[in-house]
Design an enzyme around this catalytic site. Structure first.
Site, PDB file in Angstrom:
ATOM      1  N   ASP A   1      36.508  44.422  48.093  1.00 43.22           N
ATOM      2  CA  ASP A   1      36.842  43.465  46.896  1.00 43.22           C
ATOM      3  C   ASP A   1      38.500  43.411  46.992  1.00 43.22           C
ATOM      4  OD1 ASP A   1      35.939  42.171  44.362  1.00 43.22           O
ATOM      5  OD2 ASP A   1      37.743  43.204  43.895  1.00 43.22           O
TER       6      ASP A   1
ATOM      7  N   GLU B   1      42.326  42.459  46.111  1.00 44.68           N
ATOM      8  CA  GLU B   1      43.189  42.123  45.007  1.00 44.68           C
ATOM      9  C   GLU B   1      44.432  41.469  45.645  1.00 44.68           C
ATOM     10  OE1 GLU B   1      42.308  41.986  41.949  1.00 44.68           O
ATOM     11  OE2 GLU B   1      40.602  43.261  42.295  1.00 44.68           O
TER      12      GLU B   1
ATOM     13  N   ASP C   1      36.599  36.290  49.159  1.00 42.31           N
ATOM     14  CA  ASP C   1      37.217  37.454  49.841  1.00 42.31           C
ATOM     15  C   ASP C   1      37.445  37.169  51.245  1.00 42.31           C
ATOM     16  OD1 ASP C   1      37.609  40.067  47.799  1.00 42.31           O
ATOM     17  OD2 ASP C   1      35.888  39.025  47.489  1.00 42.31           O
TER      18      ASP C   1
ATOM     19  N   HIS D   1      38.975  44.411  38.044  1.00 44.14           N
ATOM     20  CA  HIS D   1      40.259  43.847  38.946  1.00 44.14           C
ATOM     21  C   HIS D   1      40.970  45.026  39.550  1.00 44.14           C
ATOM     22  CE1 HIS D   1      39.112  40.063  37.953  1.00 44.14           C
ATOM     23  NE2 HIS D   1      39.093  40.083  36.671  1.00 44.14           N
TER      24      HIS D   1
ATOM     25  N   ASP E   1      36.187  48.169  41.415  1.00 43.69           N
ATOM     26  CA  ASP E   1      35.315  47.080  41.552  1.00 43.69           C
ATOM     27  C   ASP E   1      34.010  47.214  42.490  1.00 43.69           C
ATOM     28  OD1 ASP E   1      36.301  45.544  39.480  1.00 43.69           O
ATOM     29  OD2 ASP E   1      37.375  43.885  40.490  1.00 43.69           O
TER      30      ASP E   1
END
Length: 209
Positions: free
Chosen positions: A11, A13, A114, A180, A185
């Site tokens: 995941d 960011e 992603d 987030h 996550d």
């Protein structure tokens, strides 16, 4: 082809703003890079990779980005740029034989962004084209992923796919950590994966050829 043994829960960011005027979509950069390797045979976490990344196109995080992700400017300022993190990540995957035997593993993400969008974009921005095909898509093992939103929807017969928060509510689970935060996550997604596996889900059925 090897039996699927590992799920790589991922995941990202990335840099962002709420207007796209400061950070256009085509200039977003990864700022948090987590992966949890889950061993399906042993039903346990085998290893964790977690790194923050220093952006170069838009080196100052927007207030929107910091408020969304919790990632501070000082954190990314102290981090390595993406090419250095990517090299460490390759070593991490190699240490678990995933690069030598990519069919033994599949990524698992909450949505397609992603690996369908963000990683190809970052690799192009960083000039790391060896992980891209001539058409700009990812090579193996990065092109093998399961979208847990779709898996959860299909397995439990839901009308629509849910986001992570919605899946956690459906599973009667509380959010742990911060939404987030990439690593938090990943941990929450893995909790959902463990529930799916416990209830009889077979990841291979949702892995596109």
């Amino acid at each position: 082809m090897s039996t699927l043994r590992y799920l790589l829960v991922l995941d990202f960011e990335a840099t962002c703003d709420d207007t796209e005027r400061i950070v256009p979509r085509q200039e977003m950069e990864i700022i948090e890079f987590p992966t949890i390797i889950y061993d399906l045979q042993k039903n346990e976490v085998e290893a964790v990779f977690h790194a923050y990344v220093r952006p170069t196109l838009h080196s100052k995080l927007t207030d929107f980005c910091t408020n969304l992700t919790g990632i501070q400017q000082t954190t990314v300022d102290a981090a390595d740029p993406f090419p250095n993190v990517w090299e460490r990540y390759q070593q991490f995957l190699q240490s678990h034989n995933i690069l030598d035997d990519p069919s033994s593993a599949a990524y698992l993400t909450c949505g397609n962004w992603d690996l369908n969008t963000m990683l190809p974009l970052q690799l192009r921005l960083s000039g790391l084209t060896e992980a891209l095909t001539p058409s700009g898509t990812l090579v193996s093992p990065y092109n093998r992923w399961i979208n847990v939103k779709k898996s959860y929807q299909r397995f439990y017969g839901l009308r629509y796919p849910k986001g992570m928060d919605g899946m956690l509510r459906h599973a009667h689970m509380e959010l742990e950590g911060r939404h987030h935060s990439g690593i938090d996550d990943c941990k929450n997604i893995l909790r959902l994966v463990r529930k799916l596996l416990h209830d009889g889900w077979k990841p291979e059925t949702d892995l596109a050829a």
